[in-house]
Scaffold this motif. Structure first.
Motif, PDB file in Angstrom:
ATOM      1  N   ASN A  73       0.827  -1.200   0.000  1.00 45.83           N
ATOM      2  CA  ASN A  73       0.000   0.000   0.000  1.00 45.83           C
ATOM      3  C   ASN A  73       0.865   1.255   0.000  1.00 45.83           C
ATOM      4  O   ASN A  73       0.516   2.269  -0.598  1.00 45.83           O
ATOM      5  CB  ASN A  73      -0.925  -0.003   1.215  1.00 45.83           C
ATOM      6  CG  ASN A  73      -2.194   0.779   0.966  1.00 45.83           C
ATOM      7  OD1 ASN A  73      -2.926   0.508   0.026  1.00 45.83           O
ATOM      8  ND2 ASN A  73      -2.459   1.756   1.801  1.00 45.83           N
ATOM      9  N   GLY A  74       2.028   1.165   0.683  1.00 41.60           N
ATOM     10  CA  GLY A  74       2.953   2.290   0.683  1.00 41.60           C
ATOM     11  C   GLY A  74       3.448   2.597  -0.713  1.00 41.60           C
ATOM     12  O   GLY A  74       3.553   3.760  -1.120  1.00 41.60           O
ATOM     13  N   ILE A  75       3.747   1.551  -1.476  1.00 38.87           N
ATOM     14  CA  ILE A  75       4.197   1.742  -2.864  1.00 38.87           C
ATOM     15  C   ILE A  75       3.075   2.345  -3.714  1.00 38.87           C
ATOM     16  O   ILE A  75       3.273   3.322  -4.439  1.00 38.87           O
ATOM     17  CB  ILE A  75       4.664   0.409  -3.472  1.00 38.87           C
ATOM     18  CG1 ILE A  75       5.930  -0.088  -2.746  1.00 38.87           C
ATOM     19  CG2 ILE A  75       4.932   0.564  -4.969  1.00 38.87           C
ATOM     20  CD1 ILE A  75       6.332  -1.500  -3.120  1.00 38.87           C
ATOM     21  N   GLY A  76       1.876   1.760  -3.599  1.00 39.02           N
ATOM     22  CA  GLY A  76       0.743   2.235  -4.399  1.00 39.02           C
ATOM     23  C   GLY A  76       0.322   3.646  -4.042  1.00 39.02           C
ATOM     24  O   GLY A  76       0.216   4.528  -4.904  1.00 39.02           O
TER      25      GLY A  76
ATOM     26  N   MET B 124      -2.054  -6.568  -5.820  1.00 33.22           N
ATOM     27  CA  MET B 124      -3.269  -5.887  -6.262  1.00 33.22           C
ATOM     28  C   MET B 124      -3.503  -4.582  -5.503  1.00 33.22           C
ATOM     29  O   MET B 124      -4.255  -3.721  -5.953  1.00 33.22           O
ATOM     30  CB  MET B 124      -4.480  -6.818  -6.113  1.00 33.22           C
ATOM     31  CG  MET B 124      -5.682  -6.415  -6.940  1.00 33.22           C
ATOM     32  SD  MET B 124      -5.357  -6.177  -8.716  1.00 33.22           S
ATOM     33  CE  MET B 124      -5.262  -7.870  -9.294  1.00 33.22           C
ATOM     34  N   LEU B 125      -2.872  -4.403  -4.365  1.00 33.35           N
ATOM     35  CA  LEU B 125      -2.942  -3.115  -3.668  1.00 33.35           C
ATOM     36  C   LEU B 125      -2.058  -2.078  -4.345  1.00 33.35           C
ATOM     37  O   LEU B 125      -2.393  -0.890  -4.394  1.00 33.35           O
ATOM     38  CB  LEU B 125      -2.500  -3.275  -2.202  1.00 33.35           C
ATOM     39  CG  LEU B 125      -3.501  -3.885  -1.218  1.00 33.35           C
ATOM     40  CD1 LEU B 125      -2.824  -4.165   0.107  1.00 33.35           C
ATOM     41  CD2 LEU B 125      -4.697  -2.958  -1.016  1.00 33.35           C
ATOM     42  N   ALA B 126      -0.919  -2.527  -4.867  1.00 31.84           N
ATOM     43  CA  ALA B 126       0.060  -1.581  -5.423  1.00 31.84           C
ATOM     44  C   ALA B 126      -0.168  -1.269  -6.894  1.00 31.84           C
ATOM     45  O   ALA B 126      -0.184  -0.093  -7.297  1.00 31.84           O
ATOM     46  CB  ALA B 126       1.471  -2.142  -5.222  1.00 31.84           C
ATOM     47  N   VAL B 127      -0.344  -2.301  -7.714  1.00 33.59           N
ATOM     48  CA  VAL B 127      -0.335  -2.126  -9.169  1.00 33.59           C
ATOM     49  C   VAL B 127      -1.452  -1.200  -9.679  1.00 33.59           C
ATOM     50  O   VAL B 127      -1.184  -0.328 -10.527  1.00 33.59           O
ATOM     51  CB  VAL B 127      -0.384  -3.496  -9.885  1.00 33.59           C
ATOM     52  CG1 VAL B 127      -0.566  -3.314 -11.388  1.00 33.59           C
ATOM     53  CG2 VAL B 127       0.886  -4.271  -9.596  1.00 33.59           C
ATOM     54  N   PRO B 128      -2.727  -1.331  -9.211  1.00 37.38           N
ATOM     55  CA  PRO B 128      -3.761  -0.420  -9.733  1.00 37.38           C
ATOM     56  C   PRO B 128      -3.445   1.053  -9.510  1.00 37.38           C
ATOM     57  O   PRO B 128      -3.685   1.887 -10.397  1.00 37.38           O
ATOM     58  CB  PRO B 128      -5.017  -0.845  -8.958  1.00 37.38           C
ATOM     59  CG  PRO B 128      -4.776  -2.280  -8.617  1.00 37.38           C
ATOM     60  CD  PRO B 128      -3.308  -2.357  -8.333  1.00 37.38           C
ATOM     61  N   ASN B 129      -2.905   1.392  -8.333  1.00 37.30           N
ATOM     62  CA  ASN B 129      -2.555   2.789  -8.067  1.00 37.30           C
ATOM     63  C   ASN B 129      -1.445   3.273  -8.990  1.00 37.30           C
ATOM     64  O   ASN B 129      -1.463   4.409  -9.473  1.00 37.30           O
ATOM     65  CB  ASN B 129      -2.125   2.950  -6.604  1.00 37.30           C
ATOM     66  CG  ASN B 129      -3.301   2.918  -5.660  1.00 37.30           C
ATOM     67  OD1 ASN B 129      -4.319   3.534  -5.902  1.00 37.30           O
ATOM     68  ND2 ASN B 129      -3.167   2.183  -4.571  1.00 37.30           N
ATOM     69  N   ILE B 130      -0.468   2.403  -9.229  1.00 42.14           N
ATOM     70  CA  ILE B 130       0.639   2.770 -10.121  1.00 42.14           C
ATOM     71  C   ILE B 130       0.134   2.996 -11.542  1.00 42.14           C
ATOM     72  O   ILE B 130       0.468   3.997 -12.192  1.00 42.14           O
ATOM     73  CB  ILE B 130       1.729   1.677 -10.097  1.00 42.14           C
ATOM     74  CG1 ILE B 130       2.374   1.605  -8.701  1.00 42.14           C
ATOM     75  CG2 ILE B 130       2.792   1.950 -11.152  1.00 42.14           C
ATOM     76  CD1 ILE B 130       3.290   0.411  -8.510  1.00 42.14           C
ATOM     77  N   LEU B 131      -0.699   2.059 -12.043  1.00 38.66           N
ATOM     78  CA  LEU B 131      -1.227   2.190 -13.406  1.00 38.66           C
ATOM     79  C   LEU B 131      -2.133   3.412 -13.552  1.00 38.66           C
ATOM     80  O   LEU B 131      -2.080   4.117 -14.569  1.00 38.66           O
ATOM     81  CB  LEU B 131      -2.001   0.925 -13.786  1.00 38.66           C
ATOM     82  CG  LEU B 131      -1.210  -0.211 -14.424  1.00 38.66           C
ATOM     83  CD1 LEU B 131      -2.143  -1.343 -14.807  1.00 38.66           C
ATOM     84  CD2 LEU B 131      -0.439   0.272 -15.651  1.00 38.66           C
ATOM     85  N   GLN B 132      -2.974   3.660 -12.545  1.00 42.82           N
ATOM     86  CA  GLN B 132      -3.841   4.836 -12.603  1.00 42.82           C
ATOM     87  C   GLN B 132      -3.024   6.111 -12.736  1.00 42.82           C
ATOM     88  O   GLN B 132      -3.310   6.967 -13.576  1.00 42.82           O
ATOM     89  CB  GLN B 132      -4.703   4.926 -11.333  1.00 42.82           C
ATOM     90  CG  GLN B 132      -5.926   4.050 -11.328  1.00 42.82           C
ATOM     91  CD  GLN B 132      -6.857   4.440 -10.200  1.00 42.82           C
ATOM     92  OE1 GLN B 132      -7.877   5.086 -10.413  1.00 42.82           O
ATOM     93  NE2 GLN B 132      -6.497   4.072  -8.990  1.00 42.82           N
ATOM     94  N   ALA B 133      -2.003   6.235 -11.890  1.00 37.46           N
ATOM     95  CA  ALA B 133      -1.181   7.451 -11.908  1.00 37.46           C
ATOM     96  C   ALA B 133      -0.432   7.597 -13.228  1.00 37.46           C
ATOM     97  O   ALA B 133      -0.392   8.684 -13.827  1.00 37.46           O
ATOM     98  CB  ALA B 133      -0.193   7.420 -10.737  1.00 37.46           C
ATOM     99  N   LEU B 134       0.143   6.490 -13.709  1.00 37.70           N
ATOM    100  CA  LEU B 134       0.935   6.526 -14.933  1.00 37.70           C
ATOM    101  C   LEU B 134       0.078   6.885 -16.150  1.00 37.70           C
ATOM    102  O   LEU B 134       0.397   7.801 -16.921  1.00 37.70           O
ATOM    103  CB  LEU B 134       1.617   5.173 -15.149  1.00 37.70           C
ATOM    104  CG  LEU B 134       2.463   5.021 -16.425  1.00 37.70           C
ATOM    105  CD1 LEU B 134       3.617   6.007 -16.412  1.00 37.70           C
ATOM    106  CD2 LEU B 134       2.971   3.588 -16.562  1.00 37.70           C
TER     107      LEU B 134
END
Length: 477
Positions: free
Chosen positions: A28-31, A157-167
């Motif tokens: 979650n920290g990464i995301g 699944m906690l990290a990747v969606p946040n990363i993709l959304q931002a990118l």
């Protein structure tokens, strides 16, 4: 689980809940960290008005999530207790049912737009529906992994969606600098993850129509829609009302500092997966002896995080945004509100275990009504800060009401002293912050002194600390 346990083979704990908490905080920290850092770009590349309008759009997405998926993951969590041997078939069947929720919600939205007219463009309605359903699919998968304590899969699944959304949102803004292009990029990111989540669930069992499964899950999930929508309204209506009463530029400031103040809540959400699985297990085994120990240390470490967040929040705001966003008076209500959300979520986990989603819905709906009424009274006078404080009052209502309900039921296993002492401490830190928010060195000196005091406390309680870091605090007594 064998591979996931192997990752932690070198740790001195074999407690799966402790290991899961570690992974959830990291993921979650990464995301969330990616989302937060992306604001360095968005606040500088987008106009403050467009930044505020996107925050409004995101509020609509959050409110739609319980409708498009009918809150079916609420029933899924309980199904892991009642349908253990059939859970893969149930899971796939329920996912098929969610399509009906998406179709019905889309129909209602478009009919409403054609008859009364909505305040957002049609393209935003389409994007919001897709965005919300993507969130539902991701959450459905996360809850499933949570109940199986597959913490590495959930962590991804906690990290990747946040990363993709931002990118992808960033790419959208570069291509066409509008809030709609940001919404398009973010929705593509979350929908992509949602499709992957659905495939991972459906590969275990072919989706079928099963009225027994559907009736079971809907009986638990449908009453929770009122609560979930109320919770989303309570959290998101501030931005919508600020935009309509004061303007989108004030909403932009509110939204940015909200993301910082609610870092604490983001950590709580990350650890809530381990907490919820553990409390379900504890309630099922009827061994309540160490609930108060977990409560004490859970709240203590969140208090340490809140202390640090107070002291560095102004510098985070300055890094993430231009000077027009530097309104540090928002920090205190957001951190205090975030801490109260931690407190009431502990109560609500037990209410959810008892399948009393009707009770939780009534409590949260009442809190949402309080929030809206107070917003109408305070936003015209105090602006966005007034809305921040109305949320604190609403969260406090949920905490008190849920505690009263559990006491009446005889299912209150927490210690009021821990709640009260920590709430007083986080509020006093807020008072100190108000006095020192423009005095950098004083803030950091206080921060160091508090860290020393907390270190001394942990040394005095070193046996409990060893028990906690060894994972033994989670062992049922």
């Amino acid at each position: 689980m064998a591979g996931e346990k192997g990752i932690f083979g070198k740790l001195k704990t074999t407690n799966e809940f402790f290991n899961a908490t570690f992974v959830y905080i990291l993921a979650n920290g990464i995301g969330q960290g990616t989302t937060l850092l992306a604001n360095i770009f968005f606040t500088r590349y987008m106009s403050q008005n467009d930044y505020g309008l996107y925050s409004n759009y995101y509020s609509y997405v959050a409110i739609l999530v319980p409708f498009v998926g009918m809150n079916l993951y609420f029933g899924l969590m309980n199904a892991y207790m009642d349908y253990k041997e059939e859970i893969k078939r149930l899971r796939s069947s329920v996912l098929l049912l969610s399509v009906a929720g998406l179709i019905i919600t889309a129909g209602v939205m478009f009919v409403a737009d054609m008859t009364i007219g909505l305040t957002i463009p049609v393209i935003c309605i389409i994007l919001a529906l897709a965005h919300a359903y993507g969130f539902f699919l991701v959450n459905f998968y996360i809850q499933s992994m949570n109940m199986e304590n597959r913490f590495v899969a959930k962590g991804v699944m906690l990290a990747v969606p946040n990363i993709l959304q931002a990118l992808l949102a960033g790419i959208g803004v570069v291509v066409s600098n509008t809030f709609i292009s940001r919404a398009f990029g973010a929705s593509v990111g979350i929908v992509s993850c949602g499709i992957v989540a659905a495939i991972l669930i459906l590969k275990d069992a072919r989706p079928t129509i099963n009225t027994e499964y559907w009736e079971y899950v809907l009986r638990i999930s449908l009453p929770a829609i009122i609560g979930s929508v109320s919770a989303m309204i309570m959290q998101q209506c501030d931005k919508v009302m600020i935009t309509s009463i004061v303007g989108a530029e004030t909403t932009a400031v509110y939204a940015l500092i909200y993301n910082i103040g609610y870092i604490l809540y983001a950590v709580q959400q990350a650890t809530n997966g381990a907490w919820q699985a553990w409390i379900y297990n504890t309630m099922e085994s009827k061994k309540y002896g160490n609930i108060k120990d977990v409560q004490e240390w859970y709240m203590f470490f969140m208090l340490m995080l809140a202390t640090g967040l107070y002291m560095i929040a102004p510098e985070i705001v300055k890094i993430l945004s231009p000077e027009s966003y530097w309104h540090f008076e928002y920090v205190v209500p957001f951190i205090v509100g975030s801490y109260i959300m931690l407190m009431y979520s502990m109560n609500m986990a037990i209410v959810q275990y008892e399948k009393r989603t009707d009770v939780s819905s009534i409590i949260v709906a009442a809190a949402a009504a309080i929030n809206i009424v107070l917003n109408y009274m305070l936003i015209p006078r105090f602006g966005g800060v007034g809305a921040a404080y109305t949320s604190v009052v609403s969260y406090l209502f949920i905490f008190v009401a849920s505690g009263i309900y559990l006491k009446i039921k005889g299912d209150y296993y927490f210690k009021n002293k821990y709640y009260l002492n920590n709430l007083i401490a986080v509020s006093l830190m807020g008072v100190i912050f108000y006095q020192m928010m423009d005095k950098v060195w004083m803030r950091y000196l206080i921060f160091v002194c508090l860290l020393v005091a907390e270190g001394i406390y942990m040394f005095i309680k070193k046996d409990d600390v060893r028990k906690m870091f060894g994972g033994r605090i989670f062992d049922h007594e």
